[in-house]
Design a protein around this motif. Structure first.
Motif, short mmCIF file in Angstrom:
data_model
loop_
_atom_site.label_atom_id
_atom_site.label_comp_id
_atom_site.label_asym_id
_atom_site.label_seq_id
_atom_site.Cartn_x
_atom_site.Cartn_y
_atom_site.Cartn_z
N ASP A 1 -13.38 -1.60 7.50
CA ASP A 1 -14.23 -1.69 6.31
C ASP A 1 -14.90 -0.35 6.04
OD1 ASP A 1 -15.98 -1.65 8.41
OD2 ASP A 1 -17.18 -3.35 7.74
N TRP B 1 -11.85 2.39 1.16
CA TRP B 1 -11.09 1.60 0.21
C TRP B 1 -9.77 2.28 -0.02
CZ3 TRP B 1 -16.22 2.67 -0.04
CH2 TRP B 1 -17.08 1.58 -0.01
N TYR B 2 -8.77 1.49 -0.33
CA TYR B 2 -7.47 2.01 -0.70
C TYR B 2 -7.43 2.17 -2.22
CZ TYR B 2 -6.12 0.92 4.05
OH TYR B 2 -6.04 0.90 5.41
N LEU C 1 0.85 -1.18 0.00
CA LEU C 1 0.00 0.00 0.00
C LEU C 1 0.89 1.23 0.00
CD1 LEU C 1 -2.77 1.39 0.40
CD2 LEU C 1 -2.34 1.23 2.84
N VAL D 1 -15.90 -4.36 -5.03
CA VAL D 1 -14.56 -4.77 -5.42
C VAL D 1 -14.59 -6.19 -5.97
CG1 VAL D 1 -12.20 -5.17 -4.60
CG2 VAL D 1 -13.47 -3.18 -3.79
N LYS E 1 -15.88 -6.02 -9.36
CA LYS E 1 -15.04 -5.08 -10.10
C LYS E 1 -15.82 -3.92 -10.74
CE LYS E 1 -11.63 -8.63 -11.09
NZ LYS E 1 -10.51 -8.39 -10.29
N GLU F 1 -7.10 -5.41 9.34
CA GLU F 1 -7.97 -6.08 8.37
C GLU F 1 -9.45 -5.86 8.66
OE1 GLU F 1 -6.87 -7.42 5.62
OE2 GLU F 1 -4.79 -7.06 6.18
N THR G 1 0.58 -4.56 3.30
CA THR G 1 -0.79 -4.41 3.77
C THR G 1 -1.11 -5.34 4.93
OG1 THR G 1 -1.58 -5.93 2.06
CG2 THR G 1 -1.75 -3.57 1.61
N HIS H 1 -5.35 1.21 -4.46
CA HIS H 1 -5.05 0.00 -5.22
C HIS H 1 -6.25 -0.92 -5.36
CE1 HIS H 1 -4.29 -1.62 -1.14
NE2 HIS H 1 -4.63 -2.78 -1.67
N GLU H 2 -7.24 -0.80 -4.47
CA GLU H 2 -8.45 -1.62 -4.58
C GLU H 2 -9.42 -1.04 -5.60
OE1 GLU H 2 -9.26 -3.37 -0.18
OE2 GLU H 2 -9.39 -1.17 -0.35
N LEU H 3 -9.35 0.26 -5.85
CA LEU H 3 -10.29 0.94 -6.74
C LEU H 3 -9.81 1.04 -8.19
CD1 LEU H 3 -11.20 3.86 -4.31
CD2 LEU H 3 -12.63 1.87 -4.86
#
Length: 185
Positions: A92, A95-96, A3, A151, A154, A89, A84, A98-100
């Motif tokens: 929630d 979002w980071y 991250l 996510v 997608k 964990e 990460t 890299h997730e988007l």
């Protein structure tokens, strides 16, 4: 997975400190002395945090491996990452980036573009979307406009207010056209 937590800016002073653009919500936890950070490009790292301090609103970092301003200058623009698995964990609430990045952007069932980035700002974040016509659109990342992020499947569902997608087109297309022709209408 890694991250990104910061991007290195210009050197500060003569002892190798650098300014950083903070890309994490917990800089006090991420930049503790002794923390080893992965660097992109890899040739610049890894770097171990020696000290972290605030100068007004700017975070200054010193690294064990960097002792001079000239060495610090070579780091300009480098990206700093953590693993990460070091993160909570159970978080929630967001979002980071890299997730988007790479998710389809949908309005209803129609795909209108892909997420290409996330601008984190003090008031609200902005999704950077590359539309299907190649134009970049900034979308406020608020629940009223982005009610769903999936996510797993997608995609990001967007309910844009009227004109949101046309604002960038007007600024880059029509405004440029009237400037070229000399029309002031």
């Amino acid at each position: 997975m890694q991250l990104q937590v910061a991007r290195i800016g210009k050197p500060h002073g003569i002892r190798g400190e650098v300014t950083v653009q903070v890309l994490t919500d917990a800089p006090g936890d991420r930049f503790v002395p002794g923390t080893q950070l992965t660097v992109e490009p890899a040739s610049a790292g890894p770097l171990t945090v020696l000290s972290a301090r605030w100068n007004k609103d700017i975070l200054l970092l010193a690294f064990e491996e960097i002792e001079t301003r000239n060495q610090a200058e070579t780091l300009r623009g480098a990206k700093l990452f953590i693993e990460t698995e070091e993160l909570d964990e159970d978080d929630d609430e967001g979002w980071y980036e890299h997730e988007l990045v790479g998710l389809d952007v949908r309005v209803g069932d129609k795909v209108v573009g892909k997420v290409s980035g996330l601008n984190t700002l003090p008031v609200q974040d902005l999704l950077v979307v590359t539309a299907t016509d190649g134009k970049e659109i900034l979308i406020p990342f608020v629940e009223q406009i982005v009610p769903e992020v999936n996510v797993g499947e997608k995609f990001v569902l967007v309910t844009p207010p009227p004109g949101l997608f046309e604002i960038n087109a007007e600024e880059t297309g029509e405004a440029a056209g009237s400037a070229e022709t000399g029309d002031n209408a």
